[in-house]
Scaffold this active site. Structure first.
Site, short mmCIF file in Angstrom:
data_model
loop_
_atom_site.label_atom_id
_atom_site.label_comp_id
_atom_site.label_asym_id
_atom_site.label_seq_id
_atom_site.Cartn_x
_atom_site.Cartn_y
_atom_site.Cartn_z
N GLY A 11 3.88 -1.54 -2.03
CA GLY A 11 4.09 -0.74 -0.82
C GLY A 11 2.93 0.20 -0.55
O GLY A 11 1.87 0.14 -1.20
N GLN A 12 3.15 1.10 0.42
CA GLN A 12 2.08 2.02 0.86
C GLN A 12 1.54 2.86 -0.31
O GLN A 12 0.33 3.00 -0.49
CB GLN A 12 2.61 2.95 1.96
N ASP A 53 12.87 -6.93 -9.36
CA ASP A 53 13.83 -6.63 -8.29
C ASP A 53 14.64 -5.42 -8.75
O ASP A 53 15.45 -5.52 -9.69
CB ASP A 53 14.74 -7.86 -8.08
N TYR A 142 18.69 6.67 4.64
CA TYR A 142 17.55 6.95 3.75
C TYR A 142 17.65 8.38 3.19
O TYR A 142 17.56 8.60 1.98
CB TYR A 142 16.26 6.77 4.57
N LYS A 146 18.30 9.59 -0.64
CA LYS A 146 17.30 10.41 -1.33
C LYS A 146 17.96 11.69 -1.88
O LYS A 146 17.65 12.11 -2.99
CB LYS A 146 16.14 10.77 -0.38
N ILE A 172 3.34 10.23 4.66
CA ILE A 172 2.08 10.01 3.93
C ILE A 172 1.11 9.22 4.80
O ILE A 172 1.46 8.17 5.34
CB ILE A 172 2.34 9.26 2.60
C1 AKB Z 1 9.73 7.93 6.62
O1 AKB Z 1 9.20 8.22 7.71
O2 AKB Z 1 10.84 7.40 6.51
C2 AKB Z 1 8.98 8.30 5.36
C3 AKB Z 1 9.39 9.62 4.82
C4 AKB Z 1 9.10 10.86 5.56
O3 AKB Z 1 9.96 9.69 3.77
N1 AKB Z 1 7.57 8.29 5.60
#
Ligand code: AKB
Length: 321
Positions: A11-12, A53, A142, A146, A172
Protein backbone atom coordinates in the site's frame (compact mmCIF):
# COMPACT_ATOMS: atom_id res chain seq x y z
CA UNK A 1 18.70 -8.71 14.87
CA UNK A 2 15.01 -7.82 15.00
CA UNK A 3 12.90 -9.52 12.32
CA UNK A 4 9.92 -7.54 11.14
CA UNK A 5 6.86 -8.63 9.17
CA UNK A 6 5.07 -5.74 7.44
CA UNK A 7 1.48 -6.70 6.62
CA UNK A 8 -0.15 -4.67 3.86
CA UNK A 9 3.29 -3.83 2.47
CA UNK A 10 2.15 -2.98 -1.05
CA UNK A 11 0.00 0.00 0.00
CA UNK A 12 0.84 3.71 0.15
CA UNK A 13 2.81 3.50 3.41
CA UNK A 14 4.24 -0.03 3.10
CA UNK A 15 5.83 0.71 -0.27
CA UNK A 16 8.05 3.28 1.45
CA UNK A 17 8.17 1.89 4.99
CA UNK A 18 9.64 -1.48 3.93
CA UNK A 19 12.74 0.04 2.22
CA UNK A 20 13.08 2.51 5.10
CA UNK A 21 13.06 -0.30 7.68
CA UNK A 22 15.39 -2.44 5.56
CA UNK A 23 18.00 0.34 5.71
CA UNK A 24 17.80 0.27 9.51
CA UNK A 25 17.34 -3.44 10.25
CA UNK A 26 18.95 -5.08 7.21
CA UNK A 27 17.40 -6.21 3.94
CA UNK A 28 16.71 -9.80 4.97
CA UNK A 29 15.17 -8.85 8.32
CA UNK A 30 12.14 -7.03 6.94
CA UNK A 31 9.56 -9.25 5.26
CA UNK A 32 7.07 -7.54 2.96
CA UNK A 33 3.67 -9.18 3.40
CA UNK A 34 1.77 -8.71 0.14
CA UNK A 35 -1.89 -9.25 -0.70
CA UNK A 36 -3.52 -10.26 -3.01
CA UNK A 37 -0.81 -10.47 -5.72
CA UNK A 38 2.96 -10.17 -5.60
CA UNK A 39 4.13 -6.96 -7.27
CA UNK A 40 6.21 -7.54 -10.40
CA UNK A 41 8.58 -4.63 -9.87
CA UNK A 42 9.61 -2.06 -7.29
CA UNK A 43 11.78 -1.89 -4.15
CA UNK A 44 9.81 -4.49 -2.17
CA UNK A 45 11.29 -7.21 -4.39
CA UNK A 46 14.77 -6.39 -3.09
CA UNK A 47 14.16 -8.42 0.09
CA UNK A 48 11.94 -11.25 1.37
CA UNK A 49 8.26 -11.21 0.42
CA UNK A 50 5.42 -13.41 1.60
CA UNK A 51 1.72 -13.68 0.82
CA UNK A 52 -0.20 -12.62 3.95
CA UNK A 53 -3.98 -12.31 4.24
CA UNK A 54 -4.57 -10.41 7.48
CA UNK A 55 -8.11 -11.79 7.79
CA UNK A 56 -6.71 -15.36 8.07
CA UNK A 57 -4.84 -16.25 11.27
CA UNK A 58 -3.08 -19.21 9.60
CA UNK A 59 -1.77 -17.00 6.84
CA UNK A 60 -0.14 -14.55 9.30
CA UNK A 61 1.05 -17.35 11.58
CA UNK A 62 2.83 -19.22 8.82
CA UNK A 63 4.83 -16.08 7.89
CA UNK A 64 5.67 -15.49 11.57
CA UNK A 65 6.99 -19.05 11.93
CA UNK A 66 8.77 -19.20 8.58
CA UNK A 67 10.80 -16.04 9.23
CA UNK A 68 11.05 -16.23 13.01
CA UNK A 69 9.39 -12.83 13.29
CA UNK A 70 9.73 -10.61 16.42
CA UNK A 71 7.68 -7.59 15.34
CA UNK A 72 4.58 -7.15 13.18
CA UNK A 73 3.74 -3.82 11.52
CA UNK A 74 0.12 -4.17 10.48
CA UNK A 75 -0.69 -1.65 7.74
CA UNK A 76 -3.51 -3.61 6.09
CA UNK A 77 -6.60 -1.37 6.00
CA UNK A 78 -9.67 -0.42 4.03
CA UNK A 79 -9.67 3.40 4.09
CA UNK A 80 -12.54 5.80 4.68
CA UNK A 81 -14.06 6.16 1.21
CA UNK A 82 -13.80 2.49 0.19
CA UNK A 83 -15.01 1.55 3.67
CA UNK A 84 -18.26 3.45 3.08
CA UNK A 85 -18.81 1.49 -0.13
CA UNK A 86 -18.13 -1.82 1.61
CA UNK A 87 -18.42 -1.48 5.41
CA UNK A 88 -18.46 -5.27 5.93
CA UNK A 89 -15.10 -5.64 4.19
CA UNK A 90 -13.73 -2.71 6.23
CA UNK A 91 -14.76 -4.51 9.44
CA UNK A 92 -13.11 -7.76 8.32
CA UNK A 93 -9.81 -6.24 7.26
CA UNK A 94 -9.47 -3.50 9.88
CA UNK A 95 -11.00 -5.14 12.94
CA UNK A 96 -10.71 -8.90 12.45
CA UNK A 97 -7.28 -8.32 10.93
CA UNK A 98 -6.05 -6.39 13.96
CA UNK A 99 -7.56 -8.93 16.36
CA UNK A 100 -5.73 -11.74 14.53
CA UNK A 101 -2.44 -9.87 14.81
CA UNK A 102 -2.96 -9.13 18.51
CA UNK A 103 -3.82 -12.73 19.31
CA UNK A 104 -0.70 -13.98 17.53
CA UNK A 105 1.34 -11.28 19.27
CA UNK A 106 0.03 -12.58 22.60
CA UNK A 107 0.92 -16.18 21.71
CA UNK A 108 4.37 -15.50 20.20
CA UNK A 109 5.19 -12.42 22.36
CA UNK A 110 5.64 -10.11 19.38
CA UNK A 111 5.93 -6.32 19.35
CA UNK A 112 3.31 -4.65 17.15
CA UNK A 113 3.01 -1.37 15.25
CA UNK A 114 -0.51 -0.49 14.11
CA UNK A 115 -1.59 2.93 12.82
CA UNK A 116 -4.87 4.59 13.66
CA UNK A 117 -6.15 7.74 11.94
CA UNK A 118 -7.72 11.16 12.45
CA UNK A 119 -10.82 9.34 11.12
CA UNK A 120 -11.52 8.30 14.73
CA UNK A 121 -12.87 11.83 15.22
CA UNK A 122 -16.40 12.76 14.23
CA UNK A 123 -18.68 15.77 13.89
CA UNK A 124 -18.97 16.26 17.66
CA UNK A 125 -15.19 16.58 18.13
CA UNK A 126 -13.67 20.09 18.45
CA UNK A 127 -12.21 20.81 15.01
CA UNK A 128 -9.34 23.17 15.75
CA UNK A 129 -6.23 21.79 17.46
CA UNK A 130 -8.19 18.64 18.25
CA UNK A 131 -6.80 17.31 21.53
CA UNK A 132 -5.61 13.77 22.15
CA UNK A 133 -8.53 13.11 24.44
CA UNK A 134 -11.71 14.49 22.90
CA UNK A 135 -15.28 13.44 22.23
CA UNK A 136 -14.86 10.56 19.78
CA UNK A 137 -17.93 9.64 17.72
CA UNK A 138 -16.77 8.63 14.22
CA UNK A 139 -19.36 8.36 11.43
CA UNK A 140 -17.45 6.10 9.03
CA UNK A 141 -16.83 2.36 9.36
CA UNK A 142 -13.12 3.12 8.90
CA UNK A 143 -13.18 5.54 11.84
CA UNK A 144 -15.19 3.12 13.98
CA UNK A 145 -12.72 0.28 13.34
CA UNK A 146 -9.77 2.57 14.03
CA UNK A 147 -11.17 3.73 17.36
CA UNK A 148 -12.28 0.25 18.42
CA UNK A 149 -8.81 -0.89 17.31
CA UNK A 150 -7.13 1.64 19.58
CA UNK A 151 -9.17 0.40 22.53
CA UNK A 152 -8.52 -3.29 21.90
CA UNK A 153 -4.81 -2.71 21.20
CA UNK A 154 -4.42 -0.76 24.46
CA UNK A 155 -6.33 -3.52 26.24
CA UNK A 156 -3.69 -6.04 25.07
CA UNK A 157 -0.92 -3.72 26.27
CA UNK A 158 -2.23 -3.57 29.81
CA UNK A 159 -3.98 -6.95 30.11
CA UNK A 160 -1.22 -9.08 28.54
CA UNK A 161 1.79 -6.79 28.97
CA UNK A 162 2.24 -6.64 25.20
CA UNK A 163 4.25 -3.94 23.46
CA UNK A 164 1.77 -2.55 20.91
CA UNK A 165 2.35 0.99 19.61
CA UNK A 166 0.73 3.28 17.08
CA UNK A 167 -0.09 6.79 15.93
CA UNK A 168 -3.19 8.51 14.56
CA UNK A 169 -2.05 9.60 11.12
CA UNK A 170 -3.65 12.52 9.29
CA UNK A 171 -3.80 12.38 5.46
CA UNK A 172 -0.44 11.18 4.12
CA UNK A 173 1.11 12.81 1.06
CA UNK A 174 3.59 10.66 -0.82
CA UNK A 175 5.29 10.28 -4.19
CA UNK A 176 5.79 6.51 -4.57
CA UNK A 177 2.56 4.48 -4.34
CA UNK A 178 -0.80 6.18 -4.77
CA UNK A 179 -3.13 6.07 -1.78
CA UNK A 180 -6.22 3.99 -2.40
CA UNK A 181 -9.73 4.68 -1.23
CA UNK A 182 -9.19 7.51 1.24
CA UNK A 183 -10.83 10.92 1.62
CA UNK A 184 -7.48 12.75 1.58
CA UNK A 185 -6.29 11.11 -1.69
CA UNK A 186 -6.92 14.31 -3.69
CA UNK A 187 -3.82 15.84 -2.07
CA UNK A 188 -1.65 13.27 -3.87
CA UNK A 189 -3.63 12.94 -7.15
CA UNK A 190 -3.50 16.67 -7.87
CA UNK A 191 0.31 16.56 -8.24
CA UNK A 192 0.11 14.01 -11.08
CA UNK A 193 -2.46 16.12 -12.97
CA UNK A 194 -0.46 19.30 -12.36
CA UNK A 195 2.83 17.82 -13.61
CA UNK A 196 1.14 16.28 -16.67
CA UNK A 197 -0.53 19.60 -17.47
CA UNK A 198 -4.05 18.14 -17.13
CA UNK A 199 -7.00 19.87 -15.45
CA UNK A 200 -7.93 18.37 -12.09
CA UNK A 201 -11.42 17.96 -10.66
CA UNK A 202 -11.30 17.89 -6.86
CA UNK A 203 -14.03 15.91 -5.08
CA UNK A 204 -13.86 18.15 -1.97
CA UNK A 205 -14.95 21.79 -1.59
CA UNK A 206 -12.11 24.26 -2.01
CA UNK A 207 -12.28 25.42 1.62
CA UNK A 208 -12.09 21.94 3.21
CA UNK A 209 -9.19 22.21 5.63
CA UNK A 210 -7.66 18.91 6.77
CA UNK A 211 -4.54 17.92 8.72
CA UNK A 212 -1.82 16.26 6.61
CA UNK A 213 1.69 14.86 6.90
CA UNK A 214 4.46 14.23 4.34
CA UNK A 215 5.65 10.64 3.99
CA UNK A 216 9.19 11.21 5.36
CA UNK A 217 7.60 12.47 8.59
CA UNK A 218 5.09 9.60 8.64
CA UNK A 219 7.99 7.11 8.36
CA UNK A 220 9.88 8.96 11.08
CA UNK A 221 6.84 8.74 13.36
CA UNK A 222 6.86 4.93 13.05
CA UNK A 223 10.53 4.47 13.83
CA UNK A 224 10.69 7.12 16.58
CA UNK A 225 7.70 5.60 18.35
CA UNK A 226 8.94 2.01 18.01
CA UNK A 227 12.38 3.02 19.35
CA UNK A 228 10.98 5.12 22.21
CA UNK A 229 11.71 4.16 25.83
CA UNK A 230 8.79 1.94 26.88
CA UNK A 231 8.81 3.26 30.44
CA UNK A 232 7.93 6.74 29.14
CA UNK A 233 4.81 5.57 27.26
CA UNK A 234 1.35 5.64 28.78
CA UNK A 235 -0.94 5.73 25.79
CA UNK A 236 1.01 3.28 23.53
CA UNK A 237 -1.50 3.50 20.64
CA UNK A 238 -3.46 6.24 18.90
CA UNK A 239 -1.03 9.15 19.40
CA UNK A 240 -2.18 12.29 17.58
CA UNK A 241 0.59 13.33 15.17
CA UNK A 242 0.45 16.14 12.66
CA UNK A 243 2.61 18.39 10.54
CA UNK A 244 0.44 21.00 8.76
CA UNK A 245 -3.12 21.65 7.54
CA UNK A 246 -4.33 23.08 4.23
CA UNK A 247 -7.38 23.36 2.00
CA UNK A 248 -7.58 22.16 -1.62
CA UNK A 249 -7.52 25.82 -2.70
CA UNK A 250 -4.34 26.52 -0.72
CA UNK A 251 -2.71 23.45 -2.28
CA UNK A 252 -3.83 24.54 -5.75
CA UNK A 253 -2.33 28.01 -5.16
CA UNK A 254 0.94 26.64 -3.82
CA UNK A 255 1.36 24.30 -6.83
CA UNK A 256 0.44 27.15 -9.18
CA UNK A 257 3.55 29.04 -8.02
CA UNK A 258 5.53 26.46 -10.04
CA UNK A 259 2.90 25.40 -12.61
CA UNK A 260 1.04 28.62 -13.45
CA UNK A 261 -1.30 26.94 -15.98
CA UNK A 262 -2.79 24.50 -13.47
CA UNK A 263 -6.59 24.33 -13.73
CA UNK A 264 -8.68 22.95 -10.89
CA UNK A 265 -12.42 22.77 -10.47
CA UNK A 266 -14.41 21.54 -7.50
CA UNK A 267 -17.21 18.95 -7.58
CA UNK A 268 -17.80 17.65 -4.07
CA UNK A 269 -19.06 14.06 -3.83
CA UNK A 270 -19.87 11.70 -0.92
CA UNK A 271 -16.37 12.20 0.49
CA UNK A 272 -17.24 15.80 1.44
CA UNK A 273 -19.40 14.56 4.32
CA UNK A 274 -16.53 12.43 5.61
CA UNK A 275 -14.05 15.31 5.38
CA UNK A 276 -16.51 17.66 7.10
CA UNK A 277 -16.65 15.27 10.06
CA UNK A 278 -12.86 15.36 10.62
CA UNK A 279 -10.65 17.88 12.45
CA UNK A 280 -9.10 20.86 10.67
CA UNK A 281 -5.96 20.74 12.79
CA UNK A 282 -4.48 18.46 15.43
CA UNK A 283 -2.86 18.96 18.82
CA UNK A 284 -0.05 16.41 19.04
CA UNK A 285 1.44 17.54 22.34
CA UNK A 286 1.02 14.12 24.01
CA UNK A 287 3.20 12.48 21.32
CA UNK A 288 5.71 15.31 21.72
CA UNK A 289 5.85 14.82 25.48
CA UNK A 290 5.86 11.01 25.66
CA UNK A 291 8.27 10.18 22.83
CA UNK A 292 9.63 13.42 21.44
CA UNK A 293 7.57 13.60 18.22
CA UNK A 294 8.39 16.54 15.95
CA UNK A 295 7.76 16.81 12.20
CA UNK A 296 10.50 18.12 9.88
CA UNK A 297 8.46 19.10 6.82
CA UNK A 298 6.48 22.29 6.18
CA UNK A 299 3.63 22.58 3.67
CA UNK A 300 5.72 24.72 1.28
CA UNK A 301 8.75 22.40 1.36
CA UNK A 302 6.51 19.36 0.83
CA UNK A 303 4.91 20.87 -2.30
CA UNK A 304 8.30 21.61 -3.88
CA UNK A 305 9.65 18.16 -3.07
CA UNK A 306 6.52 16.40 -4.36
CA UNK A 307 6.67 18.31 -7.65
CA UNK A 308 10.31 17.35 -8.18
CA UNK A 309 9.68 13.69 -7.34
CA UNK A 310 6.49 13.31 -9.40
CA UNK A 311 8.11 15.10 -12.36
CA UNK A 312 11.08 12.72 -12.20
CA UNK A 313 8.73 9.74 -12.00
CA UNK A 314 6.73 10.90 -15.04
CA UNK A 315 9.85 11.86 -17.02
CA UNK A 316 8.95 15.59 -17.03
CA UNK A 317 11.03 18.63 -16.23
CA UNK A 318 10.15 21.13 -13.54
CA UNK A 319 11.97 24.08 -11.96
CA UNK A 320 11.12 24.85 -8.37
CA UNK A 321 13.98 27.20 -7.43
C1 AKB B 1 -8.35 8.47 4.56
O1 AKB B 1 -8.53 9.53 3.93
O2 AKB B 1 -9.23 7.62 4.73
C2 AKB B 1 -6.99 8.25 5.18
C3 AKB B 1 -6.93 8.70 6.59
C4 AKB B 1 -7.05 10.12 6.94
O3 AKB B 1 -6.78 7.90 7.47
N1 AKB B 1 -5.99 8.92 4.42
Amino acid sequence: MTRILVIGATGQVGTELVPFLRKIYGRDNVIAGYYPVKPEKGPLLEGPMEYVDVTKVESIESAIKKYNVDEVYNLAAILSATGEKNPQLAWQVNMVGLYNVLELAREYRLRVFWPSSIAVFGPTTPKIKTPQHAVIEPITMYGITKYAGELIARYYVYKYDLDVRGVRWPGIISSEALPGGGTTDYAVEIFYYAVEGKPYTCYLREDTELPMIYMPDALKSVVDLMKADKSKLKLFVGYNVAAFSFTPKQLEEEIRKYIPNLKVDYKPDFRQKIADSWPRSIDDSVAREEWGWKPDWTFEAMVKDMLVKIARKLGREIHVD
